[in-house]
Design an enzyme around this catalytic site. Structure first.
Site, short mmCIF file in Angstrom:
data_model
loop_
_atom_site.label_atom_id
_atom_site.label_comp_id
_atom_site.label_asym_id
_atom_site.label_seq_id
_atom_site.Cartn_x
_atom_site.Cartn_y
_atom_site.Cartn_z
N SER A 261 0.84 -1.20 0.00
CA SER A 261 0.00 0.00 0.00
C SER A 261 0.87 1.25 0.00
CB SER A 261 -0.88 0.01 1.25
OG SER A 261 -0.07 0.32 2.37
N LYS A 262 0.22 2.39 -0.20
CA LYS A 262 1.02 3.62 -0.23
C LYS A 262 1.62 3.90 1.14
CE LYS A 262 -2.75 6.94 0.25
NZ LYS A 262 -3.65 7.78 -0.45
#
Ligand code: GLU
Length: 501
Positions: A261-262
């Protein structure tokens, strides 16, 4: 004649494209080019509430940067345009109507409050509410209400169009990566195909467009696998030939636990987006801005979920086109490894034409207001082997352009003692007297003197390096002296001598 291969990358412009999306685009491109086919870009922007401005430009810029251009898409119209779903709006209604006419879909009038109440009630009973064959006759729709009532509601209230999922069928699905999959249609729900705002949902727009755009293979992320059954049923309902499907494995966190994920990028200090992305109050790192070369990113992504079946790890885009096959895409999730990304980058930086490195480094220096004379090529060749990014030439070699302002404390304690001024004084004398100022001559003279006087190399070389660099790093000391030149080297040695040990 076999049908021409046509694949598409169909992102929704809801934010910056994650590298998982970039990999999907890359695999589509490789597959298309391997089979002499077309690679399309279709922007799936039917969900206006999630639309993010600039996201489409970002996608196009990414594909251009990585040199995986699309053959048809926005701004590059082919015979199947337009390629933005928002510009195809008018088209979808007739397909929804067609399904109504053939009894494959129905109108549903349940309000969101009513549906929410059903959901809550089921939850309270420990069950999940699914709108499908087992309860559709009890809900408010064109299958349960009398004709006059339906007519009235169609005129006066909001409604959606739902797919009438066939009852009691076992679907045999095929996926090029996952093999055969069996699904019992009784477990599926009657998905909304057309919303009350007059827009199609993803499912309807997606398969109508894949059909109209003559897509032969749908290659997309694993998160769409649960939609495969519905999509197959929709193709059947329209009596269209379905494309082949291939669902790519997830890209996992470096730990292997969960999807990348970011947040992982922020926490680990590595990019998960191809290009930098700015929001009002945040900036997300991009591979490009971090200094990665497109070749490195393409190579790294290609091997993130696919393997060539050999030990080979370095592949140009062209070589990838030759060897890529869906059969060698792994089923299991692929762990993202930021170190491996750097390893590829290091390789491609070494391969790069030195002239480009030199001009890149010169640009970097210019941004710091440094305009050196002709030493840059030599500095680049001295530092290259240890450099992964152009920025490393500065990290590793800023001392070539500015003398030490201070000395690394630990190194100073270790290297400098009462003898140092006298020893460095001798070195200065040799430097002063050296006429042919090359690293070989300097090395021969200084080493010769050290050996002849039996001092021990460390006692001279350590403070000498410290004087020139400020810390214990950098290439061969004699090459540093050659690049710095006589005057600057002597000045730096003198600056250290006057420090108190
Ligand atoms: N718009 C979908 C996405 O954003 C496309 C999925 C597909 O390729 O069918 O991923």
């Amino acid at each position: 004649m076999p049908q021409k291969v046509r694949v598409r990358f169909a992102p929704s412009p809801t934010g910056p494209l994650h590298i998982g999306g970039v990999r999907t685009a890359l695999y589509n491109y490789l597959f298309a080019k391997k089979h002499g086919g077309d690679f399309l870009l279709r922007i799936e922007d039917t969900d206006q509430s999630r639309y993010v401005e600039k996201a489409e430009d970002y996608i196009v810029e990414t594909l251009n940067w990585l040199q995986i251009p699309f053959d048809e898409g926005p701004g590059n119209e082919g015979h199947c345009g337009p390629y933005r779903q928002s510009e195809r709006k008018a088209l979808y209604q007739q397909y929804a109507d067609q399904l109504i006419a053939t009894g494959k879909a129905y109108y549903a009038f349940d309000t969101s409050e009513e549906l929410e109440a059903h959901r809550k009630q089921h939850e309270a009973e420990g069950k999940t509410f699914i709108y499908n064959w087992h309860n559709r006759k009890k809900l408010k729709n064109s299958l349960s209400l009398p004709p006059e009532e339906i007519e009235k509601r169609l005129q006066h209230t909001d409604f959606v169009i739902r797919f009438k999922c066939p009852e009691g069928k076992t679907l045999q699905l095929k996926d090029r990566i996952r093999g055969d999959i069996e699904i019992d249609t009784n477990t599926l729900d009657d998905k909304v195909l057309f919303k009350s705002d007059g827009m199609p949902t993803y499912h309807l727009a997606n398969i109508v467009d894949d059909h109209l755009m003559e897509i032969t293979h749908v290659i997309r992320g694993e998160e769409w696998l649960p939609s495969l059954a519905l999509h197959q049923l929709l193709y059947d309902a329209f009596d269209w030939k379905a494309p082949e499907f291939a669902h790519l494995p997830l890209i996992l966190k470096p730990s292997g636990k969960g999807k990348l994920s970011k947040r992982d990028g922020e926490l680990g200090g590595f990019p998960v987006f191809p290009l930098e992305w700015h929001t009002e109050n945040e900036v997300f790192m991009g591979f490009r801005e971090e200094g990665y070369l497109p070749e490195a990113v393409v190579n790294m992504l290609a091997l993130l979920g696919w393997n060539p079946g050999t030990e080979q790890e370095f592949f140009s885009l062209k070589q990838l086109v030759d060897v890529f096959s869906l059969e060698r895409v792994n089923k299991a999730g692929a762990k993202f490894d930021p170190e491996k990304a750097k390893w590829f980058q290091h390789h491609y930086l070494q391969e790069m034409d030195e002239k480009i490195l030199i001009s890149g480094f010169k640009d970097l220096l210019a941004s710091k207001n440094i305009f050196p004379n002709n030493d840059v090529p030599k500095i680049v060749s001295l530092l290259k082997e240890r450099a992964t990014f152009i920025n490393d030439f500065w990290e590793q070699g800023s001392f070539f352009f500015e003398g030490p302002k201070s000395y690394d404390e630990k190194a100073f304690q270790k290297a400098v003692n009462a003898d140092t001024p006298q020893l460095l004084g001798e070195v200065s004398k040799i430097i002063q007297e050296t006429e042919k100022f090359t690293e070989d001559v300097l090395s021969e003279k200084i080493k010769g003197w050290i050996t002849a006087s039996g001092i021990g190399f460390g006692k001279v070389m350590m403070p000498l390096r410290l004087a020139l660099v400020g810390e214990m790093k950098g290439p061969e000391v004699f090459s540093i002296i050659e690049v710095l030149g006589k005057e600057e080297s002597l000045l730096r040695i003198q600056n250290l001598i006057v420090q108190k040990p």
